[in-house]
Motif scaffolding. Structure first.
Motif, PDB file in Angstrom:
ATOM      1  N   ASP A   4       2.168   7.656  -4.263  1.00 19.69           N
ATOM      2  CA  ASP A   4       2.130   6.523  -3.349  1.00 19.69           C
ATOM      3  C   ASP A   4       2.540   5.310  -4.199  1.00 19.69           C
ATOM      4  O   ASP A   4       2.492   5.364  -5.427  1.00 19.69           O
ATOM      5  CB  ASP A   4       0.699   6.383  -2.828  1.00 19.69           C
ATOM      6  CG  ASP A   4       0.432   5.035  -2.239  1.00 19.69           C
ATOM      7  OD1 ASP A   4       1.131   4.678  -1.285  1.00 19.69           O
ATOM      8  OD2 ASP A   4      -0.455   4.323  -2.748  1.00 19.69           O
ATOM      9  N   ASP A  27       1.968   1.310  -3.328  1.00 19.18           N
ATOM     10  CA  ASP A  27       1.001   0.197  -3.342  1.00 19.18           C
ATOM     11  C   ASP A  27      -0.387   0.699  -3.749  1.00 19.18           C
ATOM     12  O   ASP A  27      -0.916   1.603  -3.113  1.00 19.18           O
ATOM     13  CB  ASP A  27       0.842  -0.434  -1.945  1.00 19.18           C
ATOM     14  CG  ASP A  27       2.167  -0.734  -1.266  1.00 19.18           C
ATOM     15  OD1 ASP A  27       3.211  -0.353  -1.790  1.00 19.18           O
ATOM     16  OD2 ASP A  27       2.128  -1.357  -0.187  1.00 19.18           O
ATOM     17  N   GLY A  28      -0.950   0.106  -4.769  1.00 18.41           N
ATOM     18  CA  GLY A  28      -2.301   0.484  -5.191  1.00 18.41           C
ATOM     19  C   GLY A  28      -2.317   1.683  -6.119  1.00 18.41           C
ATOM     20  O   GLY A  28      -3.366   2.056  -6.641  1.00 18.41           O
ATOM     21  N   THR A  29      -1.157   2.319  -6.318  1.00 13.29           N
ATOM     22  CA  THR A  29      -1.088   3.505  -7.186  1.00 13.29           C
ATOM     23  C   THR A  29      -0.198   3.224  -8.388  1.00 13.29           C
ATOM     24  O   THR A  29      -0.590   3.438  -9.539  1.00 13.29           O
ATOM     25  CB  THR A  29      -0.560   4.706  -6.378  1.00 13.29           C
ATOM     26  OG1 THR A  29      -1.424   4.906  -5.254  1.00 13.29           O
ATOM     27  CG2 THR A  29      -0.528   5.973  -7.229  1.00 13.29           C
ATOM     28  N   ASP A  34      -3.874   5.989  -3.711  1.00 13.79           N
ATOM     29  CA  ASP A  34      -5.110   5.188  -3.758  1.00 13.79           C
ATOM     30  C   ASP A  34      -5.838   5.156  -2.412  1.00 13.79           C
ATOM     31  O   ASP A  34      -6.767   4.396  -2.244  1.00 13.79           O
ATOM     32  CB  ASP A  34      -4.787   3.750  -4.186  1.00 13.79           C
ATOM     33  CG  ASP A  34      -4.103   2.971  -3.072  1.00 13.79           C
ATOM     34  OD1 ASP A  34      -3.163   3.525  -2.454  1.00 13.79           O
ATOM     35  OD2 ASP A  34      -4.516   1.833  -2.791  1.00 13.79           O
ATOM     36  N   ASP A  61      -3.479   9.459   1.544  1.00 12.07           N
ATOM     37  CA  ASP A  61      -2.575  10.146   0.606  1.00 12.07           C
ATOM     38  C   ASP A  61      -3.053  11.567   0.334  1.00 12.07           C
ATOM     39  O   ASP A  61      -2.252  12.487   0.156  1.00 12.07           O
ATOM     40  CB  ASP A  61      -2.481   9.361  -0.715  1.00 12.07           C
ATOM     41  CG  ASP A  61      -1.857   7.991  -0.511  1.00 12.07           C
ATOM     42  OD1 ASP A  61      -0.774   7.923   0.078  1.00 12.07           O
ATOM     43  OD2 ASP A  61      -2.465   6.985  -0.932  1.00 12.07           O
TER      44      ASP A  61
HETATM   45 MG    MG Z   1      -1.462   2.854  -1.433  1.00 16.74          MG
END
Ligand code: MG
Length: 224
Positions: A17, A19-21, A176, A180
């Motif tokens: 992923d 965003d955030g990962t 995240d 996912d």
């Molecule tokens: Mg994400």
């Protein structure tokens, strides 16, 4: 060359992923939802059916509903909302940045013979703003624009797996968000959650993750 193994299975591809990962983006999803609901109501669609859906699914539901009466209305709604969410995504991407170990991790995976890809519900423009040379580090990027059904639908992940010529049982999906993990499980891959977004270890375990890492960069230490 080392191997990345999960429960004695050799992993040959890692799909991330974004965003955030791999990066921190701070997209204002609350505002995004609120505004999409407001636009929907301006087309005469109330919020009742839409409360629990993610934004892209909300847009599709409203768009299908409008399409029953007018294809033009449906298209206008879709254009208006997609333009708006793209505006928010790009605004967030301008202030976004890669996590400290992202490039190091991607270089390390490649050096050890693993294929990599990104699957994201974000738009490609936003990802390229944060990571302009992403294709130097990663074999494929499959954003929402490239698939008919986005994650958690397995088609999104299967598309990326096909592009990099991997196979689900030798692939790790890492992200995240519990969505996912759901995506990986739907697609038949191994799954890992990371704590660099807004979710806790237990959220990932409940979703059925094979492992939970503090950050994606921890994969570097798992290569033996
Ligand atoms: Mg994400």
């Amino acid at each position: 060359m080392g191997f990345l193994k999960i429960n004695d299975n050799i992993i040959k591809a890692v799909i991330f992923d974004f965003d955030g990962t791999l990066a921190k983006l701070n997209i204002d999803f609350q505002y995004m939802r609120k505004e999409v609901l407001r636009i929907a109501s301006s087309y005469g669609i109330g919020p009742n059916l839409l409360k629990t859906k993610f934004v892209l699914e909300m847009i599709n539901t409203v768009s299908d509903e409008l399409n029953l009466k007018s294809a033009q209305e449906s298209e206008n709604f879709k254009k208006e909302t997609m333009n708006f969410i793209e505006y928010l995504e790009i605004r967030a991407a301008k202030d976004g940045e890669l996590f400290e170990n992202t490039k190091k991790l991607l270089i390390c995976l490649k050096a050890n013979g693993l294929s990599t890809a990104v699957v994201s519900r974000n738009c490609e423009k936003a990802i390229c703003l944060v990571f302009p040379d992403i294709l130097k580090y990663c074999d494929a990027v499959v954003c929402r624009d490239k698939v008919a059904n986005v994650k958690p639908h397995p088609q999104h992940l299967h598309t990326a797996i096909n592009v990099i010529r991997a196979s689900p049982p030798c692939t790790l999906m890492i992200g995240d968000h519990p969505l996912d993990i759901e995506t990986g499980r739907n697609a038949g891959t191994f799954t890992a959650g990371v704590l660099t977004g807004h979710h806790l270890e237990n959220d990932f375990l409940k979703a059925g993750a094979d492992l939970v890492l503090a950050e994606a960069g921890d994969l570097i230490r798992m290569i033996k």
